[in-house]
Enzyme design. Structure first.
Site, PDB file in Angstrom:
ATOM      1  N   ASN A   1     -13.480  29.232   6.131  1.00  0.00           N
ATOM      2  CA  ASN A   1     -13.926  29.084   7.332  1.00  0.00           C
ATOM      3  C   ASN A   1     -13.913  27.517   7.108  1.00  0.00           C
ATOM      4  O   ASN A   1     -14.480  26.464   6.283  1.00  0.00           O
ATOM      5  CB  ASN A   1     -15.739  29.228   6.508  1.00  0.00           C
ATOM      6  CG  ASN A   1     -16.062  28.832   7.959  1.00  0.00           C
ATOM      7  OD1 ASN A   1     -15.849  28.216   8.700  1.00  0.00           O
ATOM      8  ND2 ASN A   1     -17.769  29.803   7.558  1.00  0.00           N
TER       9      ASN A   1
ATOM     10  N   GLU B   1      -8.623  34.288   7.981  1.00  0.00           N
ATOM     11  CA  GLU B   1      -9.916  33.063   7.956  1.00  0.00           C
ATOM     12  C   GLU B   1     -11.193  33.930   8.183  1.00  0.00           C
ATOM     13  O   GLU B   1     -11.060  34.566   8.989  1.00  0.00           O
ATOM     14  CB  GLU B   1      -9.487  32.679   9.669  1.00  0.00           C
ATOM     15  CG  GLU B   1      -9.829  31.561  10.671  1.00  0.00           C
ATOM     16  CD  GLU B   1      -9.132  32.046  12.154  1.00  0.00           C
ATOM     17  OE1 GLU B   1      -7.971  32.124  12.200  1.00  0.00           O
ATOM     18  OE2 GLU B   1     -10.174  31.155  12.676  1.00  0.00           O
TER      19      GLU B   1
ATOM     20  N   HIS C   1     -15.580  33.105   9.999  1.00  0.00           N
ATOM     21  CA  HIS C   1     -16.633  32.507  10.808  1.00  0.00           C
ATOM     22  C   HIS C   1     -17.453  33.282  10.423  1.00  0.00           C
ATOM     23  O   HIS C   1     -17.739  34.568  10.234  1.00  0.00           O
ATOM     24  CB  HIS C   1     -16.073  32.011  11.865  1.00  0.00           C
ATOM     25  CG  HIS C   1     -15.055  31.482  12.169  1.00  0.00           C
ATOM     26  ND1 HIS C   1     -14.908  30.303  12.392  1.00  0.00           N
ATOM     27  CD2 HIS C   1     -13.623  32.058  12.425  1.00  0.00           C
ATOM     28  CE1 HIS C   1     -12.996  29.922  12.354  1.00  0.00           C
ATOM     29  NE2 HIS C   1     -12.962  30.918  12.528  1.00  0.00           N
TER      30      HIS C   1
ATOM     31  N   ARG D   1     -28.665  23.985   9.031  1.00  0.00           N
ATOM     32  CA  ARG D   1     -27.832  23.681  10.112  1.00  0.00           C
ATOM     33  C   ARG D   1     -28.263  24.871  11.170  1.00  0.00           C
ATOM     34  O   ARG D   1     -27.308  26.018  10.758  1.00  0.00           O
ATOM     35  CB  ARG D   1     -26.667  23.732  10.099  1.00  0.00           C
ATOM     36  CG  ARG D   1     -25.596  23.144  11.069  1.00  0.00           C
ATOM     37  CD  ARG D   1     -23.735  23.621  10.172  1.00  0.00           C
ATOM     38  NE  ARG D   1     -23.131  23.339  11.094  1.00  0.00           N
ATOM     39  CZ  ARG D   1     -21.707  23.929  11.436  1.00  0.00           C
ATOM     40  NH1 ARG D   1     -21.090  23.973  10.910  1.00  0.00           N
ATOM     41  NH2 ARG D   1     -21.243  23.427  12.726  1.00  0.00           N
TER      42      ARG D   1
ATOM     43  N   ARG E   1     -18.827  31.934  22.000  1.00  0.00           N
ATOM     44  CA  ARG E   1     -19.543  30.731  22.351  1.00  0.00           C
ATOM     45  C   ARG E   1     -18.717  29.625  23.049  1.00  0.00           C
ATOM     46  O   ARG E   1     -18.096  30.493  23.912  1.00  0.00           O
ATOM     47  CB  ARG E   1     -19.442  30.136  20.539  1.00  0.00           C
ATOM     48  CG  ARG E   1     -20.481  31.407  19.431  1.00  0.00           C
ATOM     49  CD  ARG E   1     -20.989  30.414  18.476  1.00  0.00           C
ATOM     50  NE  ARG E   1     -21.254  29.476  18.522  1.00  0.00           N
ATOM     51  CZ  ARG E   1     -21.540  28.227  17.459  1.00  0.00           C
ATOM     52  NH1 ARG E   1     -20.286  28.705  16.476  1.00  0.00           N
ATOM     53  NH2 ARG E   1     -22.640  27.332  18.008  1.00  0.00           N
TER      54      ARG E   1
ATOM     55  N   PRO F   1     -15.369  20.986   7.475  1.00  0.00           N
ATOM     56  CA  PRO F   1     -17.041  20.297   7.562  1.00  0.00           C
ATOM     57  C   PRO F   1     -18.789  20.728   7.874  1.00  0.00           C
ATOM     58  O   PRO F   1     -18.268  22.230   8.559  1.00  0.00           O
ATOM     59  CB  PRO F   1     -16.130  19.088   8.596  1.00  0.00           C
ATOM     60  CG  PRO F   1     -14.970  19.385   8.731  1.00  0.00           C
ATOM     61  CD  PRO F   1     -14.590  21.133   7.764  1.00  0.00           C
ATOM     62  N   ASN F   2     -19.126  20.323   7.809  1.00  0.00           N
ATOM     63  CA  ASN F   2     -20.871  20.634   7.709  1.00  0.00           C
ATOM     64  C   ASN F   2     -21.414  22.203   7.458  1.00  0.00           C
ATOM     65  O   ASN F   2     -22.478  22.783   7.273  1.00  0.00           O
ATOM     66  CB  ASN F   2     -20.914  20.986   9.345  1.00  0.00           C
ATOM     67  CG  ASN F   2     -20.795  19.746  10.177  1.00  0.00           C
ATOM     68  OD1 ASN F   2     -20.808  18.725   9.705  1.00  0.00           O
ATOM     69  ND2 ASN F   2     -19.151  19.719  11.152  1.00  0.00           N
TER      70      ASN F   2
ATOM     71  N   ALA G   1     -15.231  23.596  12.362  1.00  0.00           N
ATOM     72  CA  ALA G   1     -14.794  22.865  13.482  1.00  0.00           C
ATOM     73  C   ALA G   1     -13.228  22.956  13.657  1.00  0.00           C
ATOM     74  O   ALA G   1     -12.474  22.555  14.088  1.00  0.00           O
ATOM     75  CB  ALA G   1     -15.918  21.657  14.081  1.00  0.00           C
TER      76      ALA G   1
ATOM     77  N   TYR H   1     -26.734  30.334  12.959  1.00  0.00           N
ATOM     78  CA  TYR H   1     -25.435  30.204  11.018  1.00  0.00           C
ATOM     79  C   TYR H   1     -26.518  31.207  10.421  1.00  0.00           C
ATOM     80  O   TYR H   1     -25.725  31.427   9.121  1.00  0.00           O
ATOM     81  CB  TYR H   1     -24.777  29.263  10.891  1.00  0.00           C
ATOM     82  CG  TYR H   1     -23.630  28.151  11.642  1.00  0.00           C
ATOM     83  CD1 TYR H   1     -22.469  28.889  12.131  1.00  0.00           C
ATOM     84  CD2 TYR H   1     -24.515  26.691  12.039  1.00  0.00           C
ATOM     85  CE1 TYR H   1     -22.090  28.575  13.193  1.00  0.00           C
ATOM     86  CE2 TYR H   1     -23.326  26.476  12.940  1.00  0.00           C
ATOM     87  CZ  TYR H   1     -22.425  27.011  13.796  1.00  0.00           C
ATOM     88  OH  TYR H   1     -21.441  26.257  14.780  1.00  0.00           O
TER      89      TYR H   1
END
Ligand code: DQA
Length: 152
Positions: free
Chosen positions: A77, A101, A103, A21, A110, A13-14, A80, A26
């Site tokens: 990735n 994985e 990111h 964004r 964070r 998502p996103n 969330a 990012y």
């Protein structure tokens, strides 16, 4: 078919919003930019990269299922969903190939809710915090794991 040199990149998502964004977190690169860099890195090693992005958890789970019979590795990735999705964790546990994985940001640096990853325990490793560079780095990690050249 396993062993055919296919790597599947999955984006949750996103991530379709990258470029616009929260660029301070990012970066300004789009998902197309990152996948382009990863595709080029894969091609250097003779691997093909397929990419799928979705904002829907079930679609991501089904993409993992579809990759099971076809792909040697998944780079994911999950956005969330990395912090919340047990169904995605279970799907990846049943994949059977290499899982990396990924990111862009460093979730460990964070907010506390980003410090947990449901998929970390079923991944071979995680690349985080290097922005867009993470995409070619993830390809490098996958190729080395698949070819048995990941070091001692
Ligand atoms: C992200 C980190 C996640 O915490 C966040 O929800 C994202 C992007 C990253 O690439 O840094 O959507 O996966």
């Amino acid at each position: 078919m396993r062993g055919n040199g296919l790597i599947v990149a999955l984006s949750g998502p996103n991530l379709d919003q990258l470029g616009q964004r929260e660029p301070a977190i990012y970066g300004t690169g789009t998902i197309a930019d990152h996948i382009g860099a990863a595709t080029a890195a894969a091609a250097v090693h003779g691997y093909v990269l397929e990419h799928f992005q979705t904002n829907h958890e079930g679609a991501l789970v089904e993409a993992v299922h579809a990759a099971r019979a076809r792909a040697d590795a998944i780079i994911i990735n999950a956005g969330a969903l990395s912090h919340t999705s047990w169904s995605l964790r279970d799907a990846l546990a049943g994949f059977g190939g290499v899982v990396v994985e990924l990111h862009l940001s460093n979730p460990a640096a964070r907010e506390p809710f980003r410090h947990t990853s449901t998929i970390a325990p079923v991944a071979d490793g995680c690349i985080a915090g290097f922005g867009g560079l993470g995409y070619p780095l993830a390809i490098e990690a996958v190729v080395r794991l698949l070819t048995g050249t990941s070091g001692q």
